[in-house]
Motif scaffolding. Sequence first.
Motif, PDB file in Angstrom:
ATOM      1  N   GLY A 139     -22.770  -2.666 -10.763  1.00 33.86           N
ATOM      2  CA  GLY A 139     -23.304  -3.053 -12.071  1.00 33.86           C
ATOM      3  C   GLY A 139     -23.827  -4.477 -12.040  1.00 33.86           C
ATOM      4  N   THR A 140     -23.234  -5.293 -11.217  1.00 27.09           N
ATOM      5  CA  THR A 140     -23.727  -6.672 -11.094  1.00 27.09           C
ATOM      6  C   THR A 140     -25.152  -6.636 -10.535  1.00 27.09           C
ATOM      7  OG1 THR A 140     -21.488  -7.455 -10.722  1.00 27.09           O
ATOM      8  CG2 THR A 140     -23.266  -8.918 -10.018  1.00 27.09           C
ATOM      9  N   ASN A 198     -27.577  -5.140 -13.224  1.00 28.08           N
ATOM     10  CA  ASN A 198     -27.833  -6.126 -14.290  1.00 28.08           C
ATOM     11  C   ASN A 198     -28.778  -7.215 -13.804  1.00 28.08           C
ATOM     12  OD1 ASN A 198     -26.436  -5.458 -16.687  1.00 28.08           O
ATOM     13  ND2 ASN A 198     -24.496  -6.245 -15.885  1.00 28.08           N
ATOM     14  N   GLU A 253     -20.667 -12.787 -13.365  1.00 29.12           N
ATOM     15  CA  GLU A 253     -21.620 -12.390 -12.317  1.00 29.12           C
ATOM     16  C   GLU A 253     -22.029 -13.606 -11.491  1.00 29.12           C
ATOM     17  OE1 GLU A 253     -24.472  -9.470 -13.778  1.00 29.12           O
ATOM     18  OE2 GLU A 253     -22.821  -8.298 -14.606  1.00 29.12           O
ATOM     19  N   ASP A 272     -26.597  -4.361 -20.827  1.00 29.15           N
ATOM     20  CA  ASP A 272     -25.543  -4.079 -19.859  1.00 29.15           C
ATOM     21  C   ASP A 272     -24.743  -2.929 -20.469  1.00 29.15           C
ATOM     22  OD1 ASP A 272     -23.320  -3.848 -18.310  1.00 29.15           O
ATOM     23  OD2 ASP A 272     -22.761  -5.972 -18.368  1.00 29.15           O
ATOM     24  N   ALA A 317     -22.684  -0.897 -18.954  1.00 29.16           N
ATOM     25  CA  ALA A 317     -21.682  -0.451 -17.974  1.00 29.16           C
ATOM     26  C   ALA A 317     -20.874   0.708 -18.559  1.00 29.16           C
ATOM     27  CB  ALA A 317     -20.764  -1.608 -17.594  1.00 29.16           C
ATOM     28  N   ARG A 318     -20.555   0.583 -19.846  1.00 28.62           N
ATOM     29  CA  ARG A 318     -19.742   1.615 -20.512  1.00 28.62           C
ATOM     30  C   ARG A 318     -20.494   2.230 -21.699  1.00 28.62           C
ATOM     31  NH1 ARG A 318     -16.576  -2.513 -18.686  1.00 28.62           N
ATOM     32  NH2 ARG A 318     -14.994  -1.872 -17.167  1.00 28.62           N
ATOM     33  N   SER A 370     -19.309   3.860 -11.806  1.00 35.15           N
ATOM     34  CA  SER A 370     -17.982   3.680 -11.203  1.00 35.15           C
ATOM     35  C   SER A 370     -16.981   3.038 -12.162  1.00 35.15           C
ATOM     36  CB  SER A 370     -18.094   2.813  -9.947  1.00 35.15           C
ATOM     37  OG  SER A 370     -18.520   1.526 -10.309  1.00 35.15           O
ATOM     38  N   THR A 408     -12.534 -10.193 -14.004  1.00 41.47           N
ATOM     39  CA  THR A 408     -12.659  -9.061 -14.913  1.00 41.47           C
ATOM     40  C   THR A 408     -13.486  -7.967 -14.311  1.00 41.47           C
ATOM     41  OG1 THR A 408     -12.298 -10.361 -16.824  1.00 41.47           O
ATOM     42  CG2 THR A 408     -13.522  -8.375 -17.152  1.00 41.47           C
ATOM     43  N   VAL A 409     -12.937  -6.777 -14.364  1.00 45.54           N
ATOM     44  CA  VAL A 409     -13.657  -5.610 -13.851  1.00 45.54           C
ATOM     45  C   VAL A 409     -13.735  -4.551 -14.928  1.00 45.54           C
ATOM     46  CG1 VAL A 409     -13.230  -5.918 -11.419  1.00 45.54           C
ATOM     47  CG2 VAL A 409     -11.470  -4.877 -12.830  1.00 45.54           C
TER      48      VAL A 409
HETATM   49  C1  LIG Z   1     -19.426  -4.854 -18.778  1.00 52.86           C
HETATM   50  C2  LIG Z   1     -19.600  -4.921 -17.302  1.00 52.86           C
HETATM   51  N1  LIG Z   1     -20.826  -5.080 -16.802  1.00 52.86           N
HETATM   52  C3  LIG Z   1     -21.037  -5.142 -15.478  1.00 52.86           C
HETATM   53  C4  LIG Z   1     -19.999  -5.049 -14.589  1.00 52.86           C
HETATM   54  C5  LIG Z   1     -20.279  -5.177 -13.117  1.00 52.86           C
HETATM   55  O1  LIG Z   1     -20.012  -4.031 -12.421  1.00 52.86           O
HETATM   56  P1  LIG Z   1     -19.658  -4.078 -10.858  1.00 52.86           P
HETATM   57  O2  LIG Z   1     -18.207  -4.398 -10.761  1.00 52.86           O
HETATM   58  O3  LIG Z   1     -19.985  -2.694 -10.421  1.00 52.86           O
HETATM   59  O4  LIG Z   1     -20.530  -5.101 -10.240  1.00 52.86           O
HETATM   60  C6  LIG Z   1     -18.704  -4.885 -15.061  1.00 52.86           C
HETATM   61  C7  LIG Z   1     -17.576  -4.774 -14.122  1.00 52.86           C
HETATM   62  O5  LIG Z   1     -16.504  -4.389 -14.461  1.00 52.86           O
HETATM   63  C8  LIG Z   1     -18.495  -4.821 -16.451  1.00 52.86           C
HETATM   64  O6  LIG Z   1     -17.266  -4.682 -16.974  1.00 52.86           O
END
Ligand SMILES: Cc1ncc(COP(=O)(O)O)c(C=O)c1O
Length: 384
Positions: A72-73, A76, A103, A180, A182-183, A210, A383-384
């Motif tokens: 996700g990093t 983004n 990030e 973003d 991610a969720r 993931s 934080t993940v």
């Molecule tokens: C809201 C959010 N965006 C992006 C990411 C980045 O994802 P990644 O760990 O796959 O780089 C995370 C990671 O937990 C996240 O919580």
Amino acid sequence: MSPLSTDRINDAPFIYDMTSDTATIPTDEMFDIMKAATRGDDVYQTDNDVKELENYVAQLLGHEAALFCTSGTLSNQLGLRCLLFQPPHSVLCDSRSHVFNYECGGIAYHSQANVVPVFAKGNYMTAQEVEGRINKDTLCGAITKVISLENTLNGTIMPIDEIKKIHDVARANNIKMHMDGARLWNASEETKTPLHEYGQYFDTISICLSKGVGAPVGSMLVGSKELITRARHIRKLMGGGWRQVGMLAVAARHCINNVVPTLRDTHVLAKKLAHHLESLGVQILLPVDTNMIFIDTSRTGLVISDLSEALKRKNIKIFSSPGTTARIVLHYQITPEAIEDFMQVASDLVHAKQKSGFVPPPLENTAVDTLQQTAESAYPSTTV
Ligand SMILES: Cc1ncc(COP(=O)(O)O)c(C=O)c1O
């Protein structure tokens, strides 16, 4: 898909890992599916399973194209990089957002952009708060070129009406929109809002595979064909071009098909646990809209390390700390039985404290922003 189809990993007992939804364990079913994956080279775009996944996710979000990325990093940072051309420029985002805090300063590094955090009063930034922070100063300012939203943010959902209002402000000011997400799956399932309804308000969206979706690896960037072609080029520049990754694409697709429809069940469990903890006197610091619970146990006399030690005996893992705040994250491999165990452990500990004579301090009328600050202290250091 059975949450415990792999219930022993390397002969260790299955751990109900509530530290993050990135903690899901790939199942035997996924490994079986991987064997049947196509084995082309994604750098040359010759892997059919990757292409199929990219087309599928692009279509879900109502965009032309998508790019399968390692993280996700990466998705983004690629999204933002492709929306930003020439400094001086800036990105406006929530002060709590991942792109700003976690990030590695990537926006400055990759895109040479200033980041302007908005310290929102509530659980999400409003269009009014965003508008007030737009930089239009062509003499001394770093002009706002992108607004980046995060949904969900700390498990809380940003209402689509507010997203639309922010989009309108952005368009009126010639500003691009990145999400973003991610969720975003969690927000979409919880509110029954199709992904493409969110998609229409953004130029780029990063959506993770993931996290709650449960895939072992991967995140998608979606956008226009032209933008994704550029993102693919920059992904290669950053060393993110990958080769025979069809097996990861099919695992991810399997999870989209099988885990995403169960996300609401996970949210129901999170709400159940939160209600129970609250009934014991634990403060719930942020609304439990989806799969995250931010707690403060100070009014029960408990510290998190005691809770974490007791939970360990039930094979439940949370981040330990000497303080009283914690973040608990649920995902599809957390069973209703594990939640029952968690509730029982918490009840036993709190009742033992009460028996030992602990009297909670008088309840203060805690302001929302105080709760938010306390919630920030509940974050694990990474934080993940
Ligand atoms: C809201 C959010 N965006 C992006 C990411 C980045 O994802 P990644 O760990 O796959 O780089 C995370 C990671 O937990 C996240 O919580």
